[in-house]
Design a protein around this motif. Structure first.
Motif, PDB file in Angstrom:
ATOM      1  N   THR A 125       0.833  -1.214   0.000  1.00 10.37           N
ATOM      2  CA  THR A 125       0.000   0.000   0.000  1.00 10.37           C
ATOM      3  C   THR A 125       0.862   1.257   0.000  1.00 10.37           C
ATOM      4  O   THR A 125       0.583   2.219  -0.731  1.00 10.37           O
ATOM      5  CB  THR A 125      -0.921  -0.005   1.226  1.00 10.37           C
ATOM      6  OG1 THR A 125      -1.740  -1.178   1.209  1.00 10.37           O
ATOM      7  CG2 THR A 125      -1.805   1.224   1.240  1.00 10.37           C
ATOM      8  N   ALA A 126       1.942   1.246   0.810  1.00  9.72           N
ATOM      9  CA  ALA A 126       2.834   2.406   0.850  1.00  9.72           C
ATOM     10  C   ALA A 126       3.550   2.602  -0.481  1.00  9.72           C
ATOM     11  O   ALA A 126       3.665   3.736  -0.978  1.00  9.72           O
ATOM     12  CB  ALA A 126       3.850   2.243   1.982  1.00  9.72           C
ATOM     13  N   ASP A 127       4.015   1.533  -1.093  1.00  9.14           N
ATOM     14  CA  ASP A 127       4.702   1.644  -2.380  1.00  9.14           C
ATOM     15  C   ASP A 127       3.754   2.128  -3.472  1.00  9.14           C
ATOM     16  O   ASP A 127       4.121   2.943  -4.318  1.00  9.14           O
ATOM     17  CB  ASP A 127       5.300   0.289  -2.780  1.00  9.14           C
ATOM     18  CG  ASP A 127       6.522  -0.066  -1.942  1.00  9.14           C
ATOM     19  OD1 ASP A 127       7.088   0.843  -1.313  1.00  9.14           O
ATOM     20  OD2 ASP A 127       6.901  -1.249  -1.916  1.00  9.14           O
ATOM     21  N   ARG A 128       2.541   1.621  -3.467  1.00  9.00           N
ATOM     22  CA  ARG A 128       1.578   2.039  -4.486  1.00  9.00           C
ATOM     23  C   ARG A 128       1.237   3.515  -4.350  1.00  9.00           C
ATOM     24  O   ARG A 128       1.154   4.238  -5.352  1.00  9.00           O
ATOM     25  CB  ARG A 128       0.310   1.195  -4.366  1.00  9.00           C
ATOM     26  CG  ARG A 128      -0.713   1.481  -5.455  1.00  9.00           C
ATOM     27  CD  ARG A 128      -1.955   0.640  -5.277  1.00  9.00           C
ATOM     28  NE  ARG A 128      -2.608   0.909  -4.016  1.00  9.00           N
ATOM     29  CZ  ARG A 128      -3.759   0.341  -3.627  1.00  9.00           C
ATOM     30  NH1 ARG A 128      -4.347  -0.542  -4.419  1.00  9.00           N
ATOM     31  NH2 ARG A 128      -4.292   0.633  -2.465  1.00  9.00           N
ATOM     32  N   GLN A 129       1.077   3.966  -3.114  1.00 13.46           N
ATOM     33  CA  GLN A 129       0.772   5.379  -2.901  1.00 13.46           C
ATOM     34  C   GLN A 129       1.941   6.255  -3.320  1.00 13.46           C
ATOM     35  O   GLN A 129       1.753   7.316  -3.934  1.00 13.46           O
ATOM     36  CB  GLN A 129       0.429   5.616  -1.434  1.00 13.46           C
ATOM     37  CG  GLN A 129      -0.043   7.028  -1.137  1.00 13.46           C
ATOM     38  CD  GLN A 129      -1.307   7.374  -1.903  1.00 13.46           C
ATOM     39  OE1 GLN A 129      -2.256   6.590  -1.952  1.00 13.46           O
ATOM     40  NE2 GLN A 129      -1.318   8.557  -2.514  1.00 13.46           N
ATOM     41  N   ALA A 130       3.180   5.811  -3.009  1.00 12.56           N
ATOM     42  CA  ALA A 130       4.355   6.586  -3.409  1.00 12.56           C
ATOM     43  C   ALA A 130       4.477   6.649  -4.931  1.00 12.56           C
ATOM     44  O   ALA A 130       4.852   7.679  -5.497  1.00 12.56           O
ATOM     45  CB  ALA A 130       5.614   5.964  -2.812  1.00 12.56           C
ATOM     46  N   GLY A 148       9.904  -1.416  -1.360  1.00 10.71           N
ATOM     47  CA  GLY A 148       9.546  -1.758   0.011  1.00 10.71           C
ATOM     48  C   GLY A 148       8.885  -3.118   0.117  1.00 10.71           C
ATOM     49  O   GLY A 148       9.155  -3.887   1.039  1.00 10.71           O
ATOM     50  N   THR A 149       8.011  -3.436  -0.845  1.00 12.55           N
ATOM     51  CA  THR A 149       7.342  -4.733  -0.840  1.00 12.55           C
ATOM     52  C   THR A 149       8.338  -5.859  -1.074  1.00 12.55           C
ATOM     53  O   THR A 149       8.287  -6.895  -0.402  1.00 12.55           O
ATOM     54  CB  THR A 149       6.255  -4.760  -1.927  1.00 12.55           C
ATOM     55  OG1 THR A 149       5.357  -3.669  -1.724  1.00 12.55           O
ATOM     56  CG2 THR A 149       5.475  -6.055  -1.874  1.00 12.55           C
TER      57      THR A 149
END
Length: 250
Positions: A125-130, A148-149
C-alpha cells in the motif's frame, strides 16, 4: 490480541518516553506480548486434553495443581483414584519433548503467516501510494516502484520464515518438559523458562533490526541460524531416542 496490545503498549511508551519508547516497545514490550499470546494459544490446545480426576481427598484436582505439586511417575500416580472399569482417561499431550517443540512451532506458523500478510499489505500500500504521487497512472509499474514490498518479502518470507516458530518452539519445549519430567523442581521451571527463552530470543531478533545491515546479518548468522539448527537437531535426537526406547506396558 497481539495487535491490540502492541498498539496500546506502543502508544503508551511513545507518549511517556518519546523516541526511546519505540525501541523499548520493539525490544521488550513486543516480545513479551507476542510470546505470551502464542503461549496462550498453545495452552488452549493442551488444557482440554486431560479430564479431571479426583485426589485421594475426593476434591477435584486441577491441571496445574497436578503438574506443579503432584509428583509424576512412570505408572499410575498414587494420588489419583483409579478410573472406572471400561473407561480410559485421556493422556496429556505432548508426551515427548520433540512433540512439544513441533507443536509450539506449528502454533506459531499461523501467527507468522498473519503477521507477514499484514506487513506485506502495508508495504504494498505504501509503495503504491508513493508511485501514484511520483509517477501517476500514465506509465506501467516496474519492480523498482515496489522496493519496500520486495524488501519486506525477502526479509520476512525468505530470510526469516521460521523466526516465530523458533521462538514459540522454546515455549512448547518448556511445556513438554513440565508435562514429561519426573523431577518436581524441573516441572515447575520448565514452562516459565521456555517462555523466558522465547521472549529473550525474540528481543534479540527485534534489536538486530536497529543495528544496520551488517549488524543484522551478524546476528542472523551467529545467533538465529545456529539456534534454529540446534533446535531441529535436538527435536530429531529426542524423537529418535524416544523411538528406540521399549514401549511401556499399560
Amino acid at each position: 490480541m497481539a495487535i491490540l496490545a502492541n498498539g496500546w503498549a506502543s502508544d503508551f511508551l511513545v507518549a511517556h518516553q518519546g523516541a526511546r519508547g519505540e525501541t523499548l516497545g520493539a525490544e521488550f514490550a513486543t516480545p513479551l506480548i507476542e510470546e505470551v499470546a502464542k503461549g496462550s494459544a498453545l495452552l488452549v490446545l493442551l488444557l482440554p486434553l486431560r479430564r479431571r480426576h479426583r485426589c485421594e481427598e475426593g476434591r477435584p484436582c486441577g491441571r496445574w495443581r497436578r503438574l506443579l505439586w503432584h509428583r509424576p511417575g512412570t505408572g499410575r500416580p498414587a494420588h489419583f483414584r483409579p478410573a472406572p472399569a471400561g473407561r480410559q482417561r485421556a493422556r496429556s499431550s505432548p508426551r515427548t519433548l520433540a512433540a512439544g517443540t513441533v507443536l509450539g512451532g506449528v502454533t506459531a506458523c499461523g501467527f507468522a503467516f498473519t503477521e507477514n500478510a499484514l506487513y506485506l499489505g502495508r508495504a504494498f500500500t505504501a509503495d503504491r501510494q508513493a508511485r501514484l504521487d511520483a509517477i501517476g497512472l500514465g506509465e506501467a509499474p516496474s519492480l523498482r516502484d515496489f522496493d519496500g514490498t520486495v524488501h519486506t518479502f525477502v526479509l520476512r518470507a525468505l530470510l526469516s520464515p521460521f523466526a516465530h516458530p523458533l521462538f514459540t518452539a522454546l515455549t512448547g519445549l518448556g511445556l513438554a518438559l513440565t508435562l514429561t519430567t519426573a523431577r518436581r523442581w524441573l516441572a515447575r521451571l520448565g514452562a516459565p523458562l521456555g517462555l523466558l527463552l522465547a521472549m529473550g530470543l525474540h528481543g534479540v531478533w527485534n534489536a538486530a533490526a536497529g543495528l544496520g545491515t551488517d549488524g543484522f546479518l551478524l546476528v542472523y548468522g551467529l545467533v538465529m541460524v545456529p539456534c534454529f539448527a540446534a533446535l531441529v537437531c535436538f527435536a530429531v535426537w529426542a524423537q529418535t531416542r524416544r523411538a528406540r526406547q521399549p514401549s511401556r506396558p499399560g
